[in-house]
Design a protein around this motif. Structure first.
Motif, PDB file in Angstrom:
ATOM      1  N   ARG A  15       0.830  -1.189   0.000  1.00 31.84           N
ATOM      2  CA  ARG A  15       0.000   0.000   0.000  1.00 31.84           C
ATOM      3  C   ARG A  15       0.872   1.249   0.000  1.00 31.84           C
ATOM      4  O   ARG A  15       2.013   1.190   0.381  1.00 31.84           O
ATOM      5  CB  ARG A  15      -0.918  -0.016   1.208  1.00 31.84           C
ATOM      6  N   PRO A  16       0.323   2.365  -0.435  1.00 34.88           N
ATOM      7  CA  PRO A  16       1.139   3.570  -0.626  1.00 34.88           C
ATOM      8  C   PRO A  16       1.903   3.971   0.631  1.00 34.88           C
ATOM      9  O   PRO A  16       3.047   4.368   0.562  1.00 34.88           O
ATOM     10  CB  PRO A  16       0.143   4.656  -0.989  1.00 34.88           C
ATOM     11  N   ALA A  17       1.282   3.872   1.786  1.00 38.18           N
ATOM     12  CA  ALA A  17       1.949   4.326   3.007  1.00 38.18           C
ATOM     13  C   ALA A  17       3.234   3.549   3.206  1.00 38.18           C
ATOM     14  O   ALA A  17       4.242   4.088   3.617  1.00 38.18           O
ATOM     15  CB  ALA A  17       1.032   4.148   4.210  1.00 38.18           C
ATOM     16  N   ASP A  18       3.199   2.230   2.871  1.00 39.91           N
ATOM     17  CA  ASP A  18       4.371   1.402   3.070  1.00 39.91           C
ATOM     18  C   ASP A  18       5.525   1.840   2.195  1.00 39.91           C
ATOM     19  O   ASP A  18       6.620   2.087   2.677  1.00 39.91           O
ATOM     20  CB  ASP A  18       4.050  -0.062   2.750  1.00 39.91           C
ATOM     21  N   TRP A  19       5.257   1.888   0.876  1.00 36.75           N
ATOM     22  CA  TRP A  19       6.395   2.095  -0.002  1.00 36.75           C
ATOM     23  C   TRP A  19       6.887   3.525   0.028  1.00 36.75           C
ATOM     24  O   TRP A  19       8.035   3.796  -0.279  1.00 36.75           O
ATOM     25  CB  TRP A  19       6.108   1.630  -1.427  1.00 36.75           C
ATOM     26  N   LEU A  20       6.068   4.427   0.454  1.00 37.46           N
ATOM     27  CA  LEU A  20       6.526   5.811   0.561  1.00 37.46           C
ATOM     28  C   LEU A  20       7.518   5.967   1.693  1.00 37.46           C
ATOM     29  O   LEU A  20       8.484   6.693   1.612  1.00 37.46           O
ATOM     30  CB  LEU A  20       5.347   6.745   0.807  1.00 37.46           C
ATOM     31  N   LEU A  21       7.255   5.258   2.797  1.00 35.76           N
ATOM     32  CA  LEU A  21       8.047   5.498   3.996  1.00 35.76           C
ATOM     33  C   LEU A  21       9.198   4.525   4.157  1.00 35.76           C
ATOM     34  O   LEU A  21      10.178   4.831   4.792  1.00 35.76           O
ATOM     35  CB  LEU A  21       7.159   5.410   5.243  1.00 35.76           C
ATOM     36  N   ARG A  22       9.079   3.314   3.616  1.00 34.48           N
ATOM     37  CA  ARG A  22      10.056   2.297   3.925  1.00 34.48           C
ATOM     38  C   ARG A  22      10.836   1.929   2.675  1.00 34.48           C
ATOM     39  O   ARG A  22      10.271   1.438   1.723  1.00 34.48           O
ATOM     40  CB  ARG A  22       9.329   1.071   4.452  1.00 34.48           C
ATOM     41  N   LEU A  52      -0.528  17.761 -10.060  1.00 32.09           N
ATOM     42  CA  LEU A  52      -0.562  18.343  -8.717  1.00 32.09           C
ATOM     43  C   LEU A  52      -1.583  17.620  -7.845  1.00 32.09           C
ATOM     44  O   LEU A  52      -1.348  17.369  -6.666  1.00 32.09           O
ATOM     45  CB  LEU A  52      -0.879  19.832  -8.810  1.00 32.09           C
ATOM     46  N   ASN A  53      -2.721  17.274  -8.434  1.00 30.75           N
ATOM     47  CA  ASN A  53      -3.748  16.581  -7.670  1.00 30.75           C
ATOM     48  C   ASN A  53      -3.256  15.227  -7.177  1.00 30.75           C
ATOM     49  O   ASN A  53      -3.487  14.844  -6.029  1.00 30.75           O
ATOM     50  CB  ASN A  53      -5.008  16.407  -8.540  1.00 30.75           C
ATOM     51  N   ASP A  54      -2.546  14.506  -8.049  1.00 23.51           N
ATOM     52  CA  ASP A  54      -1.994  13.206  -7.643  1.00 23.51           C
ATOM     53  C   ASP A  54      -1.048  13.358  -6.468  1.00 23.51           C
ATOM     54  O   ASP A  54      -1.093  12.582  -5.505  1.00 23.51           O
ATOM     55  CB  ASP A  54      -1.220  12.576  -8.817  1.00 23.51           C
ATOM     56  N   TYR A 106      10.263  12.439  -1.382  1.00 27.58           N
ATOM     57  CA  TYR A 106       9.712  13.400  -2.332  1.00 27.58           C
ATOM     58  C   TYR A 106       9.809  12.885  -3.760  1.00 27.58           C
ATOM     59  O   TYR A 106       8.941  13.128  -4.585  1.00 27.58           O
ATOM     60  CB  TYR A 106      10.426  14.754  -2.206  1.00 27.58           C
ATOM     61  N   ASP A 107      10.896  12.175  -4.070  1.00 25.23           N
ATOM     62  CA  ASP A 107      11.012  11.580  -5.403  1.00 25.23           C
ATOM     63  C   ASP A 107       9.864  10.623  -5.676  1.00 25.23           C
ATOM     64  O   ASP A 107       9.268  10.623  -6.747  1.00 25.23           O
ATOM     65  CB  ASP A 107      12.338  10.805  -5.509  1.00 25.23           C
ATOM     66  N   ARG A 108       9.555   9.785  -4.701  1.00 29.19           N
ATOM     67  CA  ARG A 108       8.474   8.812  -4.882  1.00 29.19           C
ATOM     68  C   ARG A 108       7.137   9.513  -4.987  1.00 29.19           C
ATOM     69  O   ARG A 108       6.259   9.118  -5.746  1.00 29.19           O
ATOM     70  CB  ARG A 108       8.455   7.841  -3.716  1.00 29.19           C
ATOM     71  N   LEU A 109       6.992  10.564  -4.213  1.00 33.04           N
ATOM     72  CA  LEU A 109       5.758  11.348  -4.229  1.00 33.04           C
ATOM     73  C   LEU A 109       5.477  11.863  -5.631  1.00 33.04           C
ATOM     74  O   LEU A 109       4.328  11.926  -6.080  1.00 33.04           O
ATOM     75  CB  LEU A 109       5.934  12.525  -3.267  1.00 33.04           C
ATOM     76  N   ALA A 110       6.543  12.236  -6.336  1.00 28.85           N
ATOM     77  CA  ALA A 110       6.385  12.816  -7.659  1.00 28.85           C
ATOM     78  C   ALA A 110       5.816  11.806  -8.651  1.00 28.85           C
ATOM     79  O   ALA A 110       5.303  12.177  -9.685  1.00 28.85           O
ATOM     80  CB  ALA A 110       7.736  13.330  -8.162  1.00 28.85           C
ATOM     81  N   HIS A 111       5.902  10.524  -8.363  1.00 33.99           N
ATOM     82  CA  HIS A 111       5.378   9.510  -9.276  1.00 33.99           C
ATOM     83  C   HIS A 111       4.202   8.762  -8.674  1.00 33.99           C
ATOM     84  O   HIS A 111       3.921   7.644  -9.041  1.00 33.99           O
ATOM     85  CB  HIS A 111       6.486   8.509  -9.602  1.00 33.99           C
ATOM     86  N   ALA A 112       3.550   9.410  -7.761  1.00 37.72           N
ATOM     87  CA  ALA A 112       2.448   8.717  -7.086  1.00 37.72           C
ATOM     88  C   ALA A 112       1.245   8.559  -7.993  1.00 37.72           C
ATOM     89  O   ALA A 112       1.038   9.307  -8.938  1.00 37.72           O
ATOM     90  CB  ALA A 112       2.048   9.514  -5.853  1.00 37.72           C
TER      91      ALA A 112
END
Lengths: 334, 420
Positions: free
Chosen positions: B53-60, B136-138, B168-174
């Motif tokens: 899930r997104p929370a996992d891969w964003l943080l870990r 931006l919405n993503d 932040y890099d991962r956020l950019a491709h969310a």
């Protein structure tokens, strides 16, 4: 009038902590020692007159259990009757060294027992009173260490309870005669001031309540407490009674350091608004009230000042540190 | 900023090996912001590991990724919410950094600044409006995803700069998530002033010794050329602080007996009012506002009339005909080209100095009478001698028709961020 003297270069910049400068004058050897906290390390610097830097030393906090090295909160020289010790407080505990920082003589680990996981555990606030060294902690407790004339047999003799929030600073002065009531004052994050009488057992004499505004720095002179607050105010109280005598709207931002030149009753205040002010404390002969006069103001452009100390007991020179500044600025009167 | 992602293009990694009894797993692909599929699913460092899930891969930082941010990156010690039981979590080791409440402030503030910059870059590069809004919405949706917010607000040590950059890099491709809002009040509402001072000191440790000069800061004179920020000694004092300059002395009864003023050296004034803490309101301060929209008044509530006109981007038409027409007009002005009678409607173009047509009309409506002017026609094409001279000059100009092609899909956003 003051003029800017040659700065002392530091190997690491100063951290944005309060009271982030300690000065030890060694007149016998014509030397002045400076101590500044960088972050996980503290820098000791000794200089000859005219600001010629001589020696530098770096001290670290003892390694912790966490991922990053523990941060130092304060470094301060304690002048005791028979020796001078350098005390370093961090998020791990309290380290005491010989005055040149060469040998660690004592280490006290902080007990994080009943701290919640969200609470930062640290020691902060260092002062010497007679043969004792007092250090404040995150919980509000003040630890009192009994220091022998020489050697490492330092003993934790007492834990003072008076504060409910983290201690910020401690100030002491030599007992003013036999009937002296108070010779130590401790301050905390809520602005509460506790006034103590030192001895084999320390006794709490007065409590001066705060207003929810932290008191990062405090000084004591002839029975008068001088306290600097997070809203830029400097207030002077009668130590024995807690009566407010003087209120100064001194700074436009939080005060980060206060220092005293005891010989002449001069008070130095420094704040994040880039200003350093010098005040003259006196007692009016007729009324006996404490009076304050502004002597000098100095602006350190674009610098968030974090430490300031007089460099001699007559208050004719002072030194200043600023956040992220890799030098100690010096000023002396002309 | 180092281009960490670039390292992965040179090191292709093989498909994950087939597990026993099962067919080889299909590589997961993701949709880039331009609407296509990422063409390097095996190598893309920003591919979400399967079944996470997104929370996992964003943080870990996950072992499934073909690259790691580096040995010195701190691994966050908090487990992703999905793998943790619902009971009280085990106490993490005592923090060695000063405050454990700093990360949300740092992440959301830096994330907000990143959004301002992305918004400005998207408009500067004439990305179509709907695509820009989708990007931006993503990103905003992922930043405020509820599970992610829950993880973010758990008390924890501050990440290193490298680890934060990875996030932040991962956020950019969310990819798109449900939009949710975090409640700051629960964490910061009841904090005493001393705690805030600790959070502030922790944040300042994070930024210590960084002397990066930022061009917009230098231009706006908030940063000096030596990298230090300007601290003005004038303006309003914070709410709750008094203007320095007064010494008040009291007697034992608490009565004021003397009042003396002193020169404090600054030019401060009283704070006009307290900034609003409501969801929408006048913040009073400029902190947190968009430096790229300096000329427009900033309001935090959205009404139809006050929506900034600059936020609407022009639909991009094929650049070639327009550019050609502009050059033809220039040529005619300089007399280097014969004016051909157009067979169809006049192909010329209209020069608009405002951002949108509506703004131009608005400005025309609000222009005061006394500033109206007469139109004077100037013929710039008659002089033959000057025509020759100008024609010669114009011949020396080179015209490039080739617009800059982007290297590949999925690369642009990172490239943009790296250039900043």
């Amino acid at each position: 009038m003051f003029r800017r003297e040659r700065s002392l270069p530091l190997r690491g910049s100063a951290a944005a902590l309060c009271n982030n400068l300690s000065v030890l004058q060694v007149p016998a050897r014509n030397l002045t020692h400076f101590g500044v906290v960088h972050g996980p390390s503290a820098q000791l610097l000794s200089a000859a007159p005219e600001g010629v830097p001589l020696a530098q030393r770096k001290l670290h906090a003892k390694e912790g259990a966490g991922v990053s090295p523990p941060l130092i909160t304060q470094v301060h020289w304690c002048v005791l009757p028979f020796r001078v010790l350098l005390v370093l407080t961090s998020h791990r505990g309290i380290q005491m060294y010989e005055s040149d920082g060469s040998v660690m003589v004592y280490w006290h680990a902080l007990d994080s027992g009943d701290a919640s996981p969200v609470q930062a555990v640290f020691a902060r606030g260092i002062a010497s009173s007679g043969r004792f060294i007092c250090v404040g902690t995150w919980s509000g407790r003040v630890l009192v260490f009994d220091i022998p004339a020489k050697g490492p047999n330092i003993v934790l003799s007492e834990e003072l309870a008076g504060h409910q929030t983290s201690v910020t600073d401690i100030a002491t002065e030599p007992a003013q005669g036999q009937d002296c009531v108070a010779d130590m004052v401790t301050a905390d994050d809520s602005g509460l001031l506790c006034v103590w009488r030192s001895g084999p057992e320390f006794k709490l004499m007065t409590q001066i309540p705060g207003f929810g505004v932290p008191c990062p720095s405090v000084q004591l002179w002839h029975g008068t407490v001088a306290a600097g607050y997070g809203d830029g105010q400097v207030r002077l109280y009668e130590a024995s009674t807690g009566t407010l005598h003087v209120q100064i709207s001194a700074h436009a931002r939080a005060i980060c350091a206060l220092d005293l030149a005891p010989e002449v009753g001069k008070l130095l205040s420094a704040a994040e608004d880039t200003f350093v002010h010098i005040w003259k404390l006196s007692r009016s002969p007729e009324s006996g009230h404490t009076e304050v006069e502004h002597c000098h103001g100095e602006c350190v452009p674009d610098t968030q000042v974090c430490g300031a100390r007089f460099c001699d007991p007559s208050g004719s020179s002072f030194a200043v540190t600023g956040y992220d500044l890799a030098e100690i600025l010096r000023f002396s009167s002309v | 900023m180092e281009g960490v992602a670039r390292m992965s293009w040179a090191r292709p990694s093989p498909l994950p090996p087939a597990r026993e009894g099962k067919p080889p797993r299909e590589p997961r692909t993701h949709t880039t912001y331009r609407g296509g599929r990422c063409r390097r699913p095996n190598q893309c460092p920003l591919r979400a590991p399967p079944n996470k899930r997104p929370a996992d891969w964003l943080l870990r930082p996950s072992a499934a990724l073909p690259w790691q941010p580096g040995n010195r990156t701190r691994r966050p010690s908090i487990q992703a919410s999905g793998s943790q039981s619902r009971g009280p979590s085990p106490a993490p080791p005592a923090s060695d950094t000063m405050s454990v409440r700093t990360l949300p402030l740092l992440f959301l503030n830096l994330g907000g600044e990143m959004l301002y910059i992305l918004d400005q870059r998207l408009r500067a590069q004439n990305i179509p409006g709907d695509k820009a809004r989708k990007v931006l919405n993503d990103i905003i949706s992922t930043m405020f995803n509820r599970k992610f917010m829950e993880e973010l607000f758990k008390p924890q040590e501050l990440y290193s700069k490298k680890a934060l950059r990875t996030i932040y890099d991962r956020l950019a491709h969310a990819s798109i998530m449900r939009l949710n809002q975090a409640s700051m009040d629960k964490v910061y509402g009841g904090l005493p002033a001393g705690e805030f001072q600790l959070i502030r000191q922790t944040l300042l440790i994070f930024f210590q010794d960084l002397h990066i000069r930022v061009s917009i800061f230098l231009k706006d004179k908030v940063q000096n050329s030596n990298g230090r920020f300007v601290l003005p000694v004038s303006g309003p004092v914070p709410w709750g602080t008094e203007v320095p300059g007064l010494i008040r002395m009291f007697n034992d009864k608490g009565k004021e007996v003397k009042k003396v003023e002193f020169k404090h050296g600054g030019h401060y004034v009283t704070a006009p009012k307290e900034g609003s803490f409501e969801l929408y309101g006048d913040r009073v301060l400029k902190l947190g506002t968009n430096m790229y929209s300096m000329n427009r008044p900033v309001e935090t509530h959205m009404s139809g009339a006050s929506k900034s006109l600059a936020s609407r981007t022009q639909e991009s038409i094929a650049p070639n005909p327009l550019a050609k027409e502009e050059l033809n007009f220039l040529a005619r002005l300089m007399g280097g080209m014969e004016i051909k009678k157009p067979s169809g409607p006049e192909p010329g173009f209209r020069l608009n100095l405002f951002t949108t047509d509506e703004e131009e009309e608005q400005a025309a409506l609000t222009r005061p009478e006394e500033l109206s002017y007469e139109v004077i026609n100037i013929q710039a094409t008659q002089d033959q001698q000057r025509n020759e001279e100008l024609a010669r000059i114009m011949g020396e100009f080179e015209v490039t028709d080739q617009p800059r092609q982007s290297a590949s899909k999925g690369d642009d956003l990172l490239a943009m961020m790296d250039e900043l």
